[in-house]
Design an enzyme around this catalytic site. Sequence first.
Site, PDB file in Angstrom:
ATOM      1  N   HIS A 295       0.829  -1.208   0.000  1.00 14.20           N
ATOM      2  CA  HIS A 295       0.000   0.000   0.000  1.00 14.20           C
ATOM      3  C   HIS A 295       0.867   1.263   0.000  1.00 14.20           C
ATOM      4  O   HIS A 295       2.095   1.183  -0.140  1.00 14.20           O
ATOM      5  CB  HIS A 295      -0.991  -0.020   1.171  1.00 14.20           C
ATOM      6  CG  HIS A 295      -0.349  -0.126   2.525  1.00 14.20           C
ATOM      7  ND1 HIS A 295       0.611   0.744   2.969  1.00 14.20           N
ATOM      8  CD2 HIS A 295      -0.534  -1.016   3.539  1.00 14.20           C
ATOM      9  CE1 HIS A 295       0.982   0.428   4.191  1.00 14.20           C
ATOM     10  NE2 HIS A 295       0.313  -0.659   4.559  1.00 14.20           N
TER      11      HIS A 295
ATOM     12  N   HIS B 114       4.186   1.390   2.077  1.00  9.96           N
ATOM     13  CA  HIS B 114       5.345   0.698   1.498  1.00  9.96           C
ATOM     14  C   HIS B 114       5.895   1.494   0.316  1.00  9.96           C
ATOM     15  O   HIS B 114       7.103   1.635   0.143  1.00  9.96           O
ATOM     16  CB  HIS B 114       4.956  -0.698   1.018  1.00  9.96           C
ATOM     17  CG  HIS B 114       4.229  -1.513   2.050  1.00  9.96           C
ATOM     18  ND1 HIS B 114       2.888  -1.800   1.964  1.00  9.96           N
ATOM     19  CD2 HIS B 114       4.650  -2.059   3.211  1.00  9.96           C
ATOM     20  CE1 HIS B 114       2.522  -2.502   3.012  1.00  9.96           C
ATOM     21  NE2 HIS B 114       3.564  -2.676   3.797  1.00  9.96           N
TER      22      HIS B 114
ATOM     23  N   CYS C   9       2.511 -10.540  19.074  1.00 13.86           N
ATOM     24  CA  CYS C   9       1.596 -10.092  18.009  1.00 13.86           C
ATOM     25  C   CYS C   9       2.115 -10.646  16.691  1.00 13.86           C
ATOM     26  O   CYS C   9       3.187 -10.234  16.217  1.00 13.86           O
ATOM     27  CB  CYS C   9       1.518  -8.562  17.952  1.00 13.86           C
ATOM     28  SG  CYS C   9       0.576  -8.011  16.503  1.00 13.86           S
TER      29      CYS C   9
ATOM     30  N   CYS D 210       2.716  -8.048  13.959  1.00 11.68           N
ATOM     31  CA  CYS D 210       3.981  -7.294  14.074  1.00 11.68           C
ATOM     32  C   CYS D 210       5.169  -8.244  14.041  1.00 11.68           C
ATOM     33  O   CYS D 210       6.302  -7.799  13.900  1.00 11.68           O
ATOM     34  CB  CYS D 210       4.093  -6.549  15.401  1.00 11.68           C
ATOM     35  SG  CYS D 210       2.936  -5.221  15.661  1.00 11.68           S
TER      36      CYS D 210
ATOM     37  N   CYS E 256      -2.933  -5.109  20.422  1.00  7.72           N
ATOM     38  CA  CYS E 256      -1.793  -4.451  19.776  1.00  7.72           C
ATOM     39  C   CYS E 256      -2.267  -3.083  19.273  1.00  7.72           C
ATOM     40  O   CYS E 256      -3.271  -3.004  18.567  1.00  7.72           O
ATOM     41  CB  CYS E 256      -1.312  -5.309  18.611  1.00  7.72           C
ATOM     42  SG  CYS E 256      -0.351  -4.384  17.399  1.00  7.72           S
TER      43      CYS E 256
ATOM     44  N   HIS F 234      -2.221  -3.168  15.211  1.00  7.15           N
ATOM     45  CA  HIS F 234      -3.092  -4.080  14.461  1.00  7.15           C
ATOM     46  C   HIS F 234      -4.435  -4.348  15.124  1.00  7.15           C
ATOM     47  O   HIS F 234      -5.294  -4.992  14.541  1.00  7.15           O
ATOM     48  CB  HIS F 234      -2.359  -5.402  14.199  1.00  7.15           C
ATOM     49  CG  HIS F 234      -1.127  -5.213  13.361  1.00  7.15           C
ATOM     50  ND1 HIS F 234       0.135  -5.126  13.904  1.00  7.15           N
ATOM     51  CD2 HIS F 234      -0.981  -5.053  12.027  1.00  7.15           C
ATOM     52  CE1 HIS F 234       1.005  -4.939  12.936  1.00  7.15           C
ATOM     53  NE2 HIS F 234       0.371  -4.878  11.789  1.00  7.15           N
TER      54      HIS F 234
ATOM     55  N   LYS G  48      -6.733   5.977  10.659  1.00  7.16           N
ATOM     56  CA  LYS G  48      -5.686   4.985  10.411  1.00  7.16           C
ATOM     57  C   LYS G  48      -5.996   4.332   9.053  1.00  7.16           C
ATOM     58  O   LYS G  48      -7.162   4.113   8.718  1.00  7.16           O
ATOM     59  CB  LYS G  48      -5.757   3.948  11.537  1.00  7.16           C
ATOM     60  CG  LYS G  48      -4.844   2.765  11.380  1.00  7.16           C
ATOM     61  CD  LYS G  48      -5.067   1.817  12.555  1.00  7.16           C
ATOM     62  CE  LYS G  48      -4.690   0.377  12.250  1.00  7.16           C
ATOM     63  NZ  LYS G  48      -3.426   0.051  11.726  1.00  7.16           N
TER      64      LYS G  48
ATOM     65  N   LYS H 235      -7.505  -2.001   6.172  1.00  6.12           N
ATOM     66  CA  LYS H 235      -8.398  -2.783   5.321  1.00  6.12           C
ATOM     67  C   LYS H 235      -9.816  -2.771   5.874  1.00  6.12           C
ATOM     68  O   LYS H 235     -10.782  -2.655   5.136  1.00  6.12           O
ATOM     69  CB  LYS H 235      -7.900  -4.228   5.279  1.00  6.12           C
ATOM     70  CG  LYS H 235      -7.117  -4.539   4.048  1.00  6.12           C
ATOM     71  CD  LYS H 235      -6.916  -6.031   3.952  1.00  6.12           C
ATOM     72  CE  LYS H 235      -6.597  -6.424   2.537  1.00  6.12           C
ATOM     73  NZ  LYS H 235      -6.221  -7.825   2.413  1.00  6.12           N
TER      74      LYS H 235
HETATM   75  N1  MSP Z   1       9.039  -7.264   7.143  1.00  3.08           N
HETATM   76  C1  MSP Z   1       9.192  -6.187   8.044  1.00  3.08           C
HETATM   77  C2  MSP Z   1      10.457  -5.417   7.766  1.00  3.08           C
HETATM   78  C3  MSP Z   1      11.684  -6.250   7.787  1.00  3.08           C
HETATM   79  S1  MSP Z   1      13.080  -5.341   7.295  1.00  3.08           S
HETATM   80  C4  MSP Z   1      14.338  -6.386   7.514  1.00  3.08           C
HETATM   81  C5  MSP Z   1       8.007  -5.272   7.919  1.00  3.08           C
HETATM   82  N2  MSP Z   1       7.332  -5.344   6.749  1.00  3.08           N
HETATM   83  S2  MSP Z   1       5.985  -4.584   6.377  1.00  3.08           S
HETATM   84  O1  MSP Z   1       5.500  -5.153   5.144  1.00  3.08           O
HETATM   85  O2  MSP Z   1       5.088  -4.586   7.483  1.00  3.08           O
HETATM   86  O3  MSP Z   1       6.371  -3.139   5.952  1.00  3.08           O
HETATM   87  C6  MSP Z   1       6.749  -2.324   6.846  1.00  3.08           C
HETATM   88  C7  MSP Z   1       7.043  -0.942   6.335  1.00  3.08           C
HETATM   89  O4  MSP Z   1       5.859  -0.303   5.884  1.00  3.08           O
HETATM   90  C8  MSP Z   1       7.554  -0.198   7.527  1.00  3.08           C
HETATM   91  O5  MSP Z   1       8.616   0.653   7.175  1.00  3.08           O
HETATM   92  C9  MSP Z   1       6.331   0.563   7.974  1.00  3.08           C
HETATM   93  O6  MSP Z   1       6.654   1.711   8.681  1.00  3.08           O
HETATM   94  C10 MSP Z   1       5.678   0.871   6.646  1.00  3.08           C
HETATM   95  N3  MSP Z   1       4.273   1.198   6.825  1.00  3.08           N
HETATM   96  C11 MSP Z   1       3.224   0.381   7.097  1.00  3.08           C
HETATM   97  N4  MSP Z   1       2.105   1.154   7.234  1.00  3.08           N
HETATM   98  C12 MSP Z   1       2.411   2.456   7.055  1.00  3.08           C
HETATM   99  C13 MSP Z   1       1.704   3.656   6.981  1.00  3.08           C
HETATM  100  N5  MSP Z   1       0.408   3.743   7.212  1.00  3.08           N
HETATM  101  N6  MSP Z   1       2.388   4.787   6.645  1.00  3.08           N
HETATM  102  C14 MSP Z   1       3.719   4.760   6.330  1.00  3.08           C
HETATM  103  N7  MSP Z   1       4.416   3.645   6.387  1.00  3.08           N
HETATM  104  C15 MSP Z   1       3.833   2.507   6.882  1.00  3.08           C
HETATM  105  O7  MSP Z   1       7.763  -4.519   8.836  1.00  3.08           O
END
Ligand code: MSP
Length: 538
Positions: A21, A24, A129, A132, A146, A149, A318, A321
């Site tokens: 999304h 990422h 969690c 997380c 959490c 989530h 927030k 989904k």
């Molecule tokens: N797999 C772990 C990271 C491992 S790195 C060795 C992970 N993955 S994740 O798919 O959950 O992606 C996390 C990234 O997306 C994080 O940097 C997180 O801050 C970011 N975001 C997830 N939701 C977000 C928002 N709503 N806004 C901005 N970034 C966000 O964690």
Amino acid sequence: MTVHEPIYITTPLYYVNDELHLGHATTTIYADTLARFWRACGRPVLFLTGSDEHGQKIHKAATAAGTDPKSFADRIVGKFFELWDALDITYDVFIRTTDDFHKHAVQQLFTRLNSNGLVYTGKYEALYCVDCETNSTEKDLVEGRCPIHKSVPQKVQEENWFFRLSAFTDRVREHIEKHPASIVPEARRNEILGKLKEGLLDSSVSRTTFTWGVPLPWDSRHVLWVWSDALVNYISALGWPGGKALPTDAIAGRRRHQHTRAVGETPFAYWWPHSVHLVGKDILWHHTAVWWSMLLGAGISPPRQVFAHGWWTVEGDKMSKTLGNVIRPLDVATRYGRDALRYHVLREGPARGDADWRQALFVARYNADLANGLGNLVNRSLNMLGKYCDGKVPAEAAFADPALETLRLALGARVDRLLGALSAKVSELDLDGALEEIWLLVRDANAFVNTSAPFKLAKDPARKQDLQAAMHALCQVVHALCHAVAPFLPDAGTRIAAQLQLAPGQPLPEGLRWGALPAGHQTGKPEPLFARIEEANA
Ligand code: MSP
């Protein structure tokens, strides 16, 4: 930093449990912009991204989808590739934690920690969690859930291997104090220093209740905790521990952009000292306290810098989904163009604090800055050039009118200062600030068109020289903008280059210079860059 100092830019490895999304895409757009900017400056760049494929979260998602985790990961990772291709993300290496070379490196790292006496068996009891993939304490939870989530954490109790994280509290703190730029922005650094005051607790690094992970080399009943596995990607992608070459065979076909400089025989030694990890605030702790302790325990120095950005909310809520408000980057790019997505992310995104995605703001910024600002400037400049100079760049001339001449010289000075200004902002990871520097030029140049009014000058045969001065100046500005915007808005860069009849992707130091577009150069057909978004279609 010297211009030729290498830079190794990484994003987190995104979990393959779901589609990506806006959050990422944000980190990846930051990373891509940095990579493009420094490449254009001639700096050796390595840009790494990838996917996090092990652990309970992925196992659970695969089971729910009625398939095995690897097939599930293959399917979702295919969507990652599609998205990054659609957004033209110029990563050099895409790593998957299921790559054999990566799994091998993880095992090597833990073998080292084991031989250094840093792991032991113990009883793990925690609230975990799965979303997380991290344990929480009662005080982290909000009404037993959490806070991120909103799920109720699992109570876990098992016998597993622990890493002596507690042995590293002082070393991690001292490293931060000695290298203040190792965690930015400053507020995030202070957050980590504050948390370190409580001291690090040993952490469980293995699991026995499922098998979807990297087996512990000396005790195959255990697989490693997904974070212990995933963090290692930043060095496994450099060929650590072998250090001979990047593991190109394993990643063949996934590499989109080959870093252009030879890195010798030792990519790890070459790139690691220049590593910059971009992450979100929620995973900064893992990327500092946990990761650095693992590295220090294995005799490796911490990365040069970790930059943590904030989170997006959407219209004040927030992004989730359940609320049905998830912003899909591909939808935005398809509807408004990928530059429009990048521009908003870079301008209004959560680089320093959190940020709120508001459609009205998106439309307002797009119309003001892209359609009326950059787009209008380029389009009217090239249209006038076509009309008054047959599309040919005139020779430089001075205005007879001293007030106009002052404006012209100021524009020239701004163009000549731009490379230094951009480099300073980008070095500080202030991409919004860098765009502001570019838009100061856009605004000045639009004001210059209004004040010098070439359309009036063209009607007055006595003011031929002034017309020439104005059109030469505008050609230089458009040329500089073509180069300056390219790392931030690659499509606009390419399209302006096409209209100027120039090959795209020229080095920034050559393009950002007053007079760089030679007199007599024939430009092409002007095309609008950004169509205005009308409220009804917003
Ligand atoms: N797999 C772990 C990271 C491992 S790195 C060795 C992970 N993955 S994740 O798919 O959950 O992606 C996390 C990234 O997306 C994080 O940097 C997180 O801050 C970011 N975001 C997830 N939701 C977000 C928002 N709503 N806004 C901005 N970034 C966000 O964690």
